[in-house]
Structure formats: structure tokens, C-alpha cells
Design an enzyme around this catalytic site. Structure first.
Site, mmCIF file in Angstrom:
data_model
loop_
_atom_site.group_PDB
_atom_site.id
_atom_site.type_symbol
_atom_site.label_atom_id
_atom_site.label_comp_id
_atom_site.label_asym_id
_atom_site.label_seq_id
_atom_site.Cartn_x
_atom_site.Cartn_y
_atom_site.Cartn_z
ATOM 1 N N GLY A 71 0.804 -1.216 0.000
ATOM 2 C CA GLY A 71 0.000 0.000 0.000
ATOM 3 C C GLY A 71 0.842 1.272 0.000
ATOM 4 O O GLY A 71 0.519 2.248 -0.686
ATOM 5 N N THR A 72 1.916 1.266 0.747
ATOM 6 C CA THR A 72 2.751 2.466 0.835
ATOM 7 C C THR A 72 3.324 2.809 -0.536
ATOM 8 O O THR A 72 3.284 3.964 -0.977
ATOM 9 C CB THR A 72 3.882 2.241 1.862
ATOM 10 O OG1 THR A 72 3.280 1.961 3.125
ATOM 11 C CG2 THR A 72 4.786 3.457 1.980
ATOM 12 N N ASN A 147 -8.540 3.750 7.977
ATOM 13 C CA ASN A 147 -7.991 2.590 8.675
ATOM 14 C C ASN A 147 -8.299 2.577 10.173
ATOM 15 O O ASN A 147 -8.307 1.534 10.798
ATOM 16 C CB ASN A 147 -6.472 2.490 8.466
ATOM 17 C CG ASN A 147 -5.773 3.819 8.528
ATOM 18 O OD1 ASN A 147 -6.108 4.751 7.800
ATOM 19 N ND2 ASN A 147 -4.796 3.929 9.412
ATOM 20 N N GLN A 175 -7.958 -0.287 2.956
ATOM 21 C CA GLN A 175 -8.826 -0.809 4.023
ATOM 22 C C GLN A 175 -10.249 -1.073 3.539
ATOM 23 O O GLN A 175 -11.091 -1.490 4.326
ATOM 24 C CB GLN A 175 -8.860 0.176 5.197
ATOM 25 C CG GLN A 175 -7.533 0.327 5.916
ATOM 26 C CD GLN A 175 -7.120 -0.907 6.729
ATOM 27 O OE1 GLN A 175 -7.897 -1.849 6.909
ATOM 28 N NE2 GLN A 175 -5.886 -0.913 7.213
ATOM 29 N N ALA A 196 -1.949 -6.515 -0.256
ATOM 30 C CA ALA A 196 -2.328 -7.925 -0.060
ATOM 31 C C ALA A 196 -2.522 -8.285 1.410
ATOM 32 O O ALA A 196 -3.429 -9.045 1.760
ATOM 33 C CB ALA A 196 -1.270 -8.830 -0.685
ATOM 34 N N THR A 233 12.354 -7.218 -10.859
ATOM 35 C CA THR A 233 11.819 -8.578 -11.024
ATOM 36 C C THR A 233 10.603 -8.756 -10.115
ATOM 37 O O THR A 233 10.636 -8.390 -8.943
ATOM 38 C CB THR A 233 12.913 -9.616 -10.668
ATOM 39 O OG1 THR A 233 13.991 -9.411 -11.566
ATOM 40 C CG2 THR A 233 12.398 -11.040 -10.782
ATOM 41 N N CYS A 322 3.286 6.058 18.808
ATOM 42 C CA CYS A 322 4.304 6.394 19.794
ATOM 43 C C CYS A 322 5.524 6.931 19.062
ATOM 44 O O CYS A 322 6.179 6.206 18.333
ATOM 45 C CB CYS A 322 4.670 5.151 20.585
ATOM 46 S SG CYS A 322 5.774 5.518 21.921
HETATM 47 N N1 PLP Z 1 -3.129 2.878 3.379
HETATM 48 C C1 PLP Z 1 -3.911 2.488 4.393
HETATM 49 C C2 PLP Z 1 -5.283 3.062 4.522
HETATM 50 C C3 PLP Z 1 -3.453 1.553 5.311
HETATM 51 O O1 PLP Z 1 -4.228 1.178 6.332
HETATM 52 C C4 PLP Z 1 -2.140 1.037 5.170
HETATM 53 C C5 PLP Z 1 -1.575 0.104 6.157
HETATM 54 O O2 PLP Z 1 -1.862 0.177 7.326
HETATM 55 C C6 PLP Z 1 -1.362 1.478 4.077
HETATM 56 C C7 PLP Z 1 -1.895 2.396 3.206
HETATM 57 C C8 PLP Z 1 0.026 0.980 3.866
HETATM 58 O O3 PLP Z 1 -0.010 -0.316 3.343
HETATM 59 P P1 PLP Z 1 1.262 -1.283 3.432
HETATM 60 O O4 PLP Z 1 1.360 -1.733 4.850
HETATM 61 O O5 PLP Z 1 0.944 -2.412 2.493
HETATM 62 O O6 PLP Z 1 2.439 -0.503 2.978
#
Ligand code: PLP
Length: 386
Positions: A71-72, A147, A175, A196, A233, A322
């Protein structure tokens, strides 16, 4: 000792079917999907099958799916891939840090960013999106489901606003996927992120939907993988796992799995509201994903509660982060107007496909006990109730 995991918004366990699907790709099916020999062809067809499964989950074409490391990376690719210095982007105050910190960096690079506020339920107002548009607005990035609270944003409406204004629209659906239907055509977005490990697949893999014709600059330069949108890859086993998880996520809407989780979440929430005083559900009254319940417990330190519950065998989380030893109240809960104390006393319960009725019963027995014990030693609670 019994251990119950109700922190599925942090990460979900692999489903056994996903594990079985992945296993051969760590052993005999080890090929590089770019090689032309048999092992390579086998890997390529596995990657393409997974791409089809992800495309079916999102209702897009397989060619519009770019595999990422999660996701990041998907969020970073969407933002940095679309924006240049001088561009304006509209986002919200409650985005995940993958979007928020990318936006801060974009500001340093010469982009203008509008961070929209949210209402008392953590919802963005589409009219605010409309009002924030400028001639130089290039992108809107508003998440589909938050989230922390699970609140669903009005992405269909925002998609229409973006289309009318001829502005690109990205939504972080990390989410939302697997919890509510995610249909890129209905949303009308150009870019959409999934991960995933939030849908019972492996960690470190995800996908970005990129609508055909969207000009996106890559983050990584190298080979021509992923149609030159993401060099490197392919993470073969991870991608196979994402594909299988996407299939199972899609099936969850028709086989009763999502509805079952919704029933368990509702029972957890209503019973806590009945059995513990001075509590409130954050995001109540807004449309929410069916697995998440974020509850504020007055006169409780969320961190203390997480630790106390963990010692008794229940994993949950706070929205608090934190940093440098100080517990910062959640940016999401403060954006919806909660005081720092209230935000610090909030706990997120998030269920997954593996969650059972017994797990919820266990939590329902433990939570009132732990709250009562913590309040007994809370000077604030005792002062109020003296
Ligand atoms: N976006 C949202 C809304 C998330 O909740 C998260 C993970 O907590 C991410 C992005 C980041 O995803 P990843 O952990 O796969 O990098």
C-alpha cells in the site's frame, strides 16, 4: 493460553488457501517471469493469472493493474508519479501516512497541497472538494475507507467532481478492499491502491490500478517490468498470494463471509456499548466497513488498555502512534474533533475472516473487566465519580 487477534486492520493472517497457492513458488516454480525458458513462462503465466484475479476484484482490465510492494508504494507511486512542482493536490487530514507524508514531501518539492477537514464522523464533505479545486489542481487523493474508524468516504461523488473538473482521482482502498465492493468504474477513479496483507494475502505486495491512458512517471527505473511503470523482477510468490487473496476476497461477498464478520462486529460493538459506561463509537452514524469498531473509553489510557488486554490474550490497537517516547493522539480522531484525552482513550477492534463467535465472546468478557480495573486506578475517573 487462548490468544485472540482483533487487529486485522494492522495485518491479516494468510488464509490456508493462500499459503497453499504460494508454496510451490518458493520451491520448484522459482522462475523469473521475464525469462523465455519454461520456468520463466510458468512464472509469467502465474503473474498474469494473478493480475486477472486482481482486475476482477477491482472491475478493471488486467493491463491496468501494476504490482507494487504494498500500500505504501502504491500511494507513493500514485502521488509522486502524477505530480510535478507547481501542481496542486487535494487530499484529506485523515489519510494514512503513506499519503500524508508523501504530501508533505510534495510540498517541499514545490507542489501545493490542500488538506481537507472532516466532520465529527471522519467524513470528507464532497462540497469541500469542489470548493478546493484550482486551475492548477492535478490530482485528488481521498481514501476509500479510513484505517482507524473504518468510515467510508463519499468516493463515488468525489469521482464525479474529479471527472467534471478534468482532474485525476486517486483513492487509497487498502482498508476497503475485501470489506466492501471496490469497483473502479463506479468510483470513477484513475488510480486506486490495494495491499495484499490487509486481505489475508502476504505482506510486502500490493497493486495500483492505473486507468488506461493515465500518464504516470515511475518511482523506480530499471527494466521494462509492469509496462515500464514499476521496474524490478516481480515478487512472484507475493503476487501469486495477492491473486489468490483477491479471489477469496471477491468470493466473500457472495459466500456469506463478509456478512458473518459484519454480524460479529455489530454484536461486539453493541454489547460493549451496553456493558461498559462512558463509551462512544467513533464514526457512528457514518457508513463504515463491516469489520472495524473504534471505541473511546473515557478515563482510560488506550496504551495501558492495549497492554492489559494483550497480557490476557487479546490483541487490539490504539490509533495512537508512539513517537520519541511520547504518545501522540491519533491525527484521525483529533481531526474529527475528539480531545487529545478522548483520542488517547480509543481502541480499534478489527475483525478478519478467521474471527469466530468464540473470539468475540472472549473479547466481550475481557473488555469490561479490564476497563473496570483501569478505571479503579484512574485518578481522573475516581475524581469524577467521587
Ligand atoms: N493505506 C492504508 C489506509 C493503510 O491502512 C495502510 C496500512 O496500514 C497502508 C496504506 C500501507 O499499506 P502497506 O502496509 O501495504 O504498505
Amino acid at each position: 493460553m487462548q490468544h485472540v487477534y482483533l487487529d486485522n486492520n494492522a495485518t491479516t493472517p494468510l488464509l490456508p488457501e493462500v499459503f497453499e497457492a504460494i508454496r510451490p513458488y518458493f520451491a520448484e516454480r522459482f522462475g523469473n517471469a521475464s525469462s523465455i525458458h519454461q520456468q520463466g513462462q510458468q512464472a509469467r503465466s502465474a503473474v498474469e493469472r494473478a493480475r486477472e484475479s486482481v482486475a476482477e476484484l477491482l472491475n478493471c482490465r488486467p493491463a491496468e493493474v501494476v504490482f507494487t510492494s504494498g500500500g505504501t508504494e502504491g500511494d507513493n507511486l500514485a502521488l509522486f508519479g502524477m505530480l510535478q512542482p507547481g501542481d496542486h493536490v487535494i487530499t484529506s487530514a485523515i489519510e494514512h501516512h503513506a499519503v500524508l507524508n508523501s504530501s508533505h514531501r510534495l510540498e517541499q518539492m514545490g507542489c501545493a497541497v490542500t488538506y481537507l477537514p472532516v466532520d465529527g464522523r471522519t467524513m470528507v464533505d464532497p462540497d469541500d472538494v469542489r470548493r478546493a479545486l484550482r486551475p492548477e489542481t492535478k490530482l485528488i487523493s481521498i481514501m476509500m475507507a479510513n484505517n482507524e474508524t473504518g468510515v467510508l468516504q463519499p468516493v463515488d461523488e468525489i469521482g464525479k467532481i474529479a471527472a467534471e473538473a478534468d482532474v485525476y482521482f486517486h483513492t487509497d482502498a487498502v482498508q476497503a478492499a475485501g470489506k466492501v465492493p471496490v469497483d473502479v468504474k463506479q468510483i470513477g477513479c484513475d488510480l486506486l491502491t490495494i495491499s495484499a496483507h490487509k486481505i489475508h494475502g502476504p505482506q510486502g505486495v500490493g497493486a495500483l490500478f492505473v486507468r488506461k491512458g493515465t500518464l504516470l512517471q515511475p518511482l523506480l527505473y530499471g527494466g521494462r517490468h509492469e509496462r515500464s511503470r514499476r521496474a524490478g523482477t516481480e515478487n512472484l510468490a507475493g503476487i501469486v498470494g495477492l491473486g489468490k487473496a483477491a479471489q477469496l476476497a471477491r468470493a466473500g461477498f457472495s459466500n456469506g463471509s463478509v456478512a458473518r464478520i459484519a454480524g460479529l462486529r455489530d454484536r461486539l460493538e453493541t454489547t460493549i456499548l451496553r456493558s461498559v459506561d462512558q463509551v462512544a463509537v467513533n464514526g457512528a452514524g457514518a457508513p463504515r466497513v463491516p469489520n472495524t469498531s473504534n471505541i473511546s473509553f473515557d478515563c482510560i489510557e488506550g496504551e495501558a488498555m492495549v497492554i492489559a488486554l494483550d497480557l490476557k490474550g487479546l490483541s487490539v490497537s490504539t490509533g495512537a502512534a508512539c513517537s520519541s517516547g511520547a504518545i501522540e493522539p491519533s491525527h484521525v480522531l483529533t481531526a474529527m474533533g475528539l480531545s487529545a484525552d478522548r483520542a488517547r482513550g480509543s481502541i480499534r477492534f478489527s475483525l478478519g475472516k478467521q474471527t469466530t463467535t468464540e473470539d468475540v465472546d472472549f473479547a466481550l468478557k475481557l473488555v469490561p473487566e479490564v476497563v473496570a480495573r483501569l478505571r479503579e486506578i484512574s485518578p481522573v475517573y475516581n475524581k469524577v465519580h467521587a
